[in-house]
Write an enzyme that holds these catalytic residues in place. Sequence first.
Site, PDB file in Angstrom:
ATOM      1  N   GLU A 139       0.846  -1.192   0.000  1.00  0.00           N
ATOM      2  CA  GLU A 139       0.000   0.000   0.000  1.00  0.00           C
ATOM      3  C   GLU A 139       0.885   1.248   0.000  1.00  0.00           C
ATOM      4  O   GLU A 139       1.977   1.249   0.553  1.00  0.00           O
ATOM      5  CB  GLU A 139      -0.891  -0.014   1.245  1.00  0.00           C
ATOM      6  CG  GLU A 139      -1.927   1.090   1.313  1.00  0.00           C
ATOM      7  CD  GLU A 139      -2.785   1.007   2.561  1.00  0.00           C
ATOM      8  OE1 GLU A 139      -3.876   1.593   2.551  1.00  0.00           O
ATOM      9  OE2 GLU A 139      -2.362   0.374   3.556  1.00  0.00           O
ATOM     10  N   LYS A 163     -10.070   0.651  -2.126  1.00  0.00           N
ATOM     11  CA  LYS A 163     -10.129   0.249  -0.726  1.00  0.00           C
ATOM     12  C   LYS A 163     -11.509   0.546  -0.130  1.00  0.00           C
ATOM     13  O   LYS A 163     -11.981   1.680  -0.161  1.00  0.00           O
ATOM     14  CB  LYS A 163      -9.042   0.993   0.057  1.00  0.00           C
ATOM     15  CG  LYS A 163      -8.883   0.543   1.499  1.00  0.00           C
ATOM     16  CD  LYS A 163      -7.707   1.272   2.138  1.00  0.00           C
ATOM     17  CE  LYS A 163      -7.431   0.809   3.561  1.00  0.00           C
ATOM     18  NZ  LYS A 163      -6.254   1.515   4.127  1.00  0.00           N
ATOM     19  N   CYS A 187      -4.981  -3.643   3.145  1.00  0.00           N
ATOM     20  CA  CYS A 187      -4.645  -3.284   4.525  1.00  0.00           C
ATOM     21  C   CYS A 187      -5.791  -3.503   5.516  1.00  0.00           C
ATOM     22  O   CYS A 187      -6.092  -4.639   5.884  1.00  0.00           O
ATOM     23  CB  CYS A 187      -4.133  -1.842   4.565  1.00  0.00           C
ATOM     24  SG  CYS A 187      -3.150  -1.453   6.044  1.00  0.00           S
TER      25      CYS A 187
END
Length: 285
Positions: free
Chosen positions: A42, A118, A160
């Site tokens: 990321e 995301k 993440c």
Amino acid sequence: MQVSLLQCQSSRDVTANIVQLESQLEQLPRQGDDPQLVILPECVCLFGGHEGEQLAHAGELTAEGHDSKLKRTLAEFASRFRIWLVAGTIPALAADGRVYSRCYLFDDKGQVQGQYDKMHLFDVVVEDGTRSYRESDTFCPGEHVSVIDTPFGKLGLAICYDVRFPDLFRALRLAGAEIIALPAAFTAVTGEAHWQTLVQARALDSQCFMLAAGQWGRHNQDNRETWGQSMIVDPWGRILAQQAQEIGWVQTRLDFTELTRVRQAMPIVSHNRFKAPQLRTSAAK
């Protein structure tokens, strides 16, 4: 099939990050002409930076979709180094002027084969030097699950903080995922407490290979510190390869006969008595 994860230490200096990435790709260990799947962490091109900095590198929306210098650079790397590239995350301009944290999948000719924005934004309090994290001040959440057909199998994408939400990984499995790439930048505090447990749990939930590429160390000469421990975990929860600290490559070869064995021996998808997860549309900011 060879899989390679890059663990790096990115900063706000986009030029320096690109130079570091190019250098690492030039040193990528290869076994002959075997197909190569590479996963970047990321924020690989821009780590930190507030809304103005993210917008400055987010590019623009064209008739063909999102375009930016960062996207073109990563596409060129995929083509030049002949790799399928899960290109970490870069800022991408949204239709309403906000920014997505977007992960592109490029093929070995530099063509986009898929993307993922995301979904779960990191708005939390952590007992570290930063303390309060508010990703939603800069980013807007994605609205789509992404599973992409590749020569390596069906590849799901997550980023993440997504790893804390099992419903997403169940949705990826139900959409056909066999491999899940997880670019990440876990904080040192939450990483020490939960990272390994979460990555192994999501591999077990989904019965997929988990390819978790992380940032590591101190960033931007301030209090932001990430955990590292990039790791490759198989569908039985075993760690096949990992690197706790420092910058470098984590590599292995994936055995899909093991994936088949695990799924046939323990058919959790057909045993699950709960309905499939359904995505809630996020409220407009």
